[in-house]
Write an enzyme that holds these catalytic residues in place. Structure first.
Site, mmCIF file in Angstrom:
data_model
loop_
_atom_site.group_PDB
_atom_site.id
_atom_site.type_symbol
_atom_site.label_atom_id
_atom_site.label_comp_id
_atom_site.label_asym_id
_atom_site.label_seq_id
_atom_site.Cartn_x
_atom_site.Cartn_y
_atom_site.Cartn_z
ATOM 1 N N ARG A 59 39.005 16.190 -23.644
ATOM 2 C CA ARG A 59 37.789 16.429 -24.423
ATOM 3 C C ARG A 59 37.912 17.696 -25.253
ATOM 4 O O ARG A 59 37.057 17.950 -26.087
ATOM 5 C CB ARG A 59 36.637 16.611 -23.461
ATOM 6 C CG ARG A 59 35.751 15.379 -23.273
ATOM 7 C CD ARG A 59 34.414 15.915 -22.932
ATOM 8 N NE ARG A 59 33.308 15.074 -22.626
ATOM 9 C CZ ARG A 59 33.189 14.104 -21.757
ATOM 10 N NH1 ARG A 59 34.226 13.673 -21.108
ATOM 11 N NH2 ARG A 59 32.037 13.527 -21.543
ATOM 12 N N LYS A 83 33.182 3.490 -24.688
ATOM 13 C CA LYS A 83 34.500 3.726 -24.070
ATOM 14 C C LYS A 83 34.586 3.080 -22.685
ATOM 15 O O LYS A 83 35.569 2.426 -22.367
ATOM 16 C CB LYS A 83 34.778 5.225 -23.877
ATOM 17 C CG LYS A 83 34.985 6.005 -25.137
ATOM 18 C CD LYS A 83 35.528 7.400 -24.835
ATOM 19 C CE LYS A 83 34.683 8.210 -23.864
ATOM 20 N NZ LYS A 83 33.384 8.660 -24.378
ATOM 21 N N ARG A 87 20.422 2.818 -21.764
ATOM 22 C CA ARG A 87 21.556 2.666 -20.842
ATOM 23 C C ARG A 87 21.120 2.973 -19.396
ATOM 24 O O ARG A 87 20.403 3.915 -19.134
ATOM 25 C CB ARG A 87 22.672 3.643 -21.239
ATOM 26 C CG ARG A 87 23.863 3.584 -20.309
ATOM 27 C CD ARG A 87 25.066 4.205 -20.949
ATOM 28 N NE ARG A 87 25.155 5.638 -20.717
ATOM 29 C CZ ARG A 87 26.260 6.344 -20.952
ATOM 30 N NH1 ARG A 87 27.332 5.751 -21.462
ATOM 31 N NH2 ARG A 87 26.286 7.628 -20.735
ATOM 32 N N ARG A 89 21.055 7.654 -15.990
ATOM 33 C CA ARG A 89 21.856 8.826 -15.633
ATOM 34 C C ARG A 89 21.068 10.082 -15.988
ATOM 35 O O ARG A 89 20.429 10.124 -17.024
ATOM 36 C CB ARG A 89 23.163 8.814 -16.441
ATOM 37 C CG ARG A 89 24.260 8.039 -15.767
ATOM 38 C CD ARG A 89 25.466 7.878 -16.666
ATOM 39 N NE ARG A 89 25.940 9.117 -17.292
ATOM 40 C CZ ARG A 89 27.089 9.200 -17.953
ATOM 41 N NH1 ARG A 89 27.874 8.147 -18.058
ATOM 42 N NH2 ARG A 89 27.456 10.321 -18.516
ATOM 43 N N ARG A 146 24.848 16.754 -25.529
ATOM 44 C CA ARG A 146 26.184 16.172 -25.315
ATOM 45 C C ARG A 146 26.819 15.769 -26.640
ATOM 46 O O ARG A 146 28.020 15.919 -26.843
ATOM 47 C CB ARG A 146 26.092 14.967 -24.371
ATOM 48 C CG ARG A 146 25.788 15.392 -22.926
ATOM 49 C CD ARG A 146 25.351 14.226 -22.074
ATOM 50 N NE ARG A 146 26.387 13.249 -21.884
ATOM 51 C CZ ARG A 146 26.163 11.954 -21.666
ATOM 52 N NH1 ARG A 146 24.922 11.495 -21.622
ATOM 53 N NH2 ARG A 146 27.163 11.133 -21.484
HETATM 54 P P1 AMP Z 1 31.121 11.287 -19.273
HETATM 55 O O1 AMP Z 1 30.760 10.256 -18.266
HETATM 56 O O2 AMP Z 1 32.538 11.159 -19.800
HETATM 57 O O3 AMP Z 1 30.107 11.407 -20.392
HETATM 58 O O4 AMP Z 1 31.117 12.709 -18.505
HETATM 59 C C1 AMP Z 1 29.950 13.195 -17.879
HETATM 60 C C2 AMP Z 1 30.046 14.709 -17.694
HETATM 61 O O5 AMP Z 1 31.183 15.042 -16.875
HETATM 62 C C3 AMP Z 1 30.249 15.514 -18.965
HETATM 63 O O6 AMP Z 1 29.028 15.772 -19.665
HETATM 64 C C4 AMP Z 1 30.878 16.792 -18.412
HETATM 65 O O7 AMP Z 1 29.905 17.602 -17.777
HETATM 66 C C5 AMP Z 1 31.802 16.259 -17.327
HETATM 67 N N1 AMP Z 1 33.148 15.916 -17.864
HETATM 68 C C6 AMP Z 1 33.745 14.680 -17.877
HETATM 69 N N2 AMP Z 1 34.972 14.740 -18.436
HETATM 70 C C7 AMP Z 1 35.166 16.042 -18.778
HETATM 71 C C8 AMP Z 1 36.240 16.744 -19.429
HETATM 72 N N3 AMP Z 1 37.362 16.111 -19.829
HETATM 73 N N4 AMP Z 1 36.096 18.081 -19.628
HETATM 74 C C9 AMP Z 1 34.995 18.740 -19.222
HETATM 75 N N5 AMP Z 1 33.924 18.142 -18.639
HETATM 76 C C10 AMP Z 1 34.003 16.808 -18.399
#
Ligand code: AMP
Length: 214
Positions: free
Chosen positions: A90, A15, A126, A157, A168
C-alpha cells in the site's frame, strides 16, 4: 504457470471479490492483509490488540509490522504455485520490501481502476458476513439480512462508515500513486476498468495475467 499476483485498487473497488474468483481459478492462496488483521482483532491476539484502534479509524498500520506479517505468510508452503496479494503493498516502502521478500521473482501487477464517487456508493451498501467473512452488497432499506452462503449475520465493517471511507480514500489517493508509478513501467503491470460488470473485469484480469505470468 506460476502467478505472483499483486492486486492494486481503491478500498471497495472489487479487489476482494476478484481475488476470490482468481484464487478458485488458479488454486493459489488469496492473501488479504486487511482480512488477516481483522481476524487478529476478532481473536484478540497481541497483534489484534495492537492494530484494532488504527483499523477502525481507517489509518494504516506501520510498514514494518505489515511487511513482517506478509513475509511470514508468503513463507508458507501453500504459496509454492504463487499467490494473490490484496491490500499489500500500500506504500512505496512496502513495494520495495515485497521485491526483497520474493527475491526479485517477477510479479504480475493488476490495477483495478474505479473512480472515487463510485466507491462511496458501493461501500455504503457493503456488508461482511460475521461467520464466513464473505463480502456482499445489500439493498439500502435492508434491516437484518443474512448471508446467502452460510446464513450468518451480515454487518457493516466499522471502517465502512462514510466518514472513515472518506479518510481511507484520501489515504489511498496519496499513497497509491507512488506505488503505481513504482510498478507502471514493468512488463508485469496492467490496468483494468473496474466499473464494468464483474464477469468482464474477471475476464480482463485472466487475460492480463495469462499474458504476463511466468
Ligand atoms: P483493507 O481490508 O485492505 O481495506 O484493510 C483494512 C485496514 O487494514 C486498513 O485500513 C489498514 O488499517 C489495515 N491495512 C491492511 N493492509 C495494510 C497495509 N498493506 N499497510 C498498512 N495498513 C494496512
Amino acid at each position: 504457470m506460476r502467478v505472483n499476483l499483486v492486486l492494486i485498487g481503491p478500498p471497495g473497488g472489487g479487489k476482494g471479490t476478484q481475488a476470490n474468483r482468481l484464487t478458485r481459478r488458479y488454486g493459489i492462496p488469496h492473501i488479504s492483509t486487511g482480512d488477516m488483521l481483522r481476524q487478529a482483532v476478532r481473536e484478540g491476539s497481541p497483534l489484534g490488540q495492537q492494530v484494532g484502534g488504527l483499523i477502525s479509524r481507517g489509518s494504516l498500520v506501520s510498514d514494518e509490522l505489515i511487511t513482517a506479517l506478509v513475509q511470514e505468510r508468503l513463507a508458507r508452503g501453500d504459496t509454492a504455485g504463487g499467490f494473490i496479494l490484496d491490500g499489500y503493498p500500500r506504500t512505496e516502502a512496502q513495494a520495495h520490501a515485497l521485491d526483497g521478500i520474493v527475491s526479485g521473482a517477477p510479479l504480475v501487477i493488476a490495477l483495478i481502476d474505479v473512480p472515487h464517487e463510485a466507491i462511496v456508493r458501493r461501500l455504503s451498501s457493503r456488508r461482511i458476513c460475521e461467520s464466513c467473512s464473505l463480502t456482499q452488497s445489500v439493498s439500502e432499506d435492508a434491516q437484518a439480512e443474512t448471508c446467502p452462503y452460510c446464513g450468518g449475520r451480515l454487518v457493516r465493517r466499522d471502517d465502512d462508515d462514510p466518514e472513515t471511507v472518506r479518510r481511507r480514500l484520501a489515504t489511498y489517493a496519496s499513497l497509491a500513486n507512488p506505488v503505481i508509478a513504482f510498478y507502471r513501467a514493468r512488463p508485469g503491470f496492467f490496468a483494468v476498468d473496474g466499473l464494468r460488470p464483474l464477469d468482464e473485469v474477471t475476464d480482463s484480469l485472466v487475460t492480463g495475467i495469462e499474458r504476463r505470468a511466468a
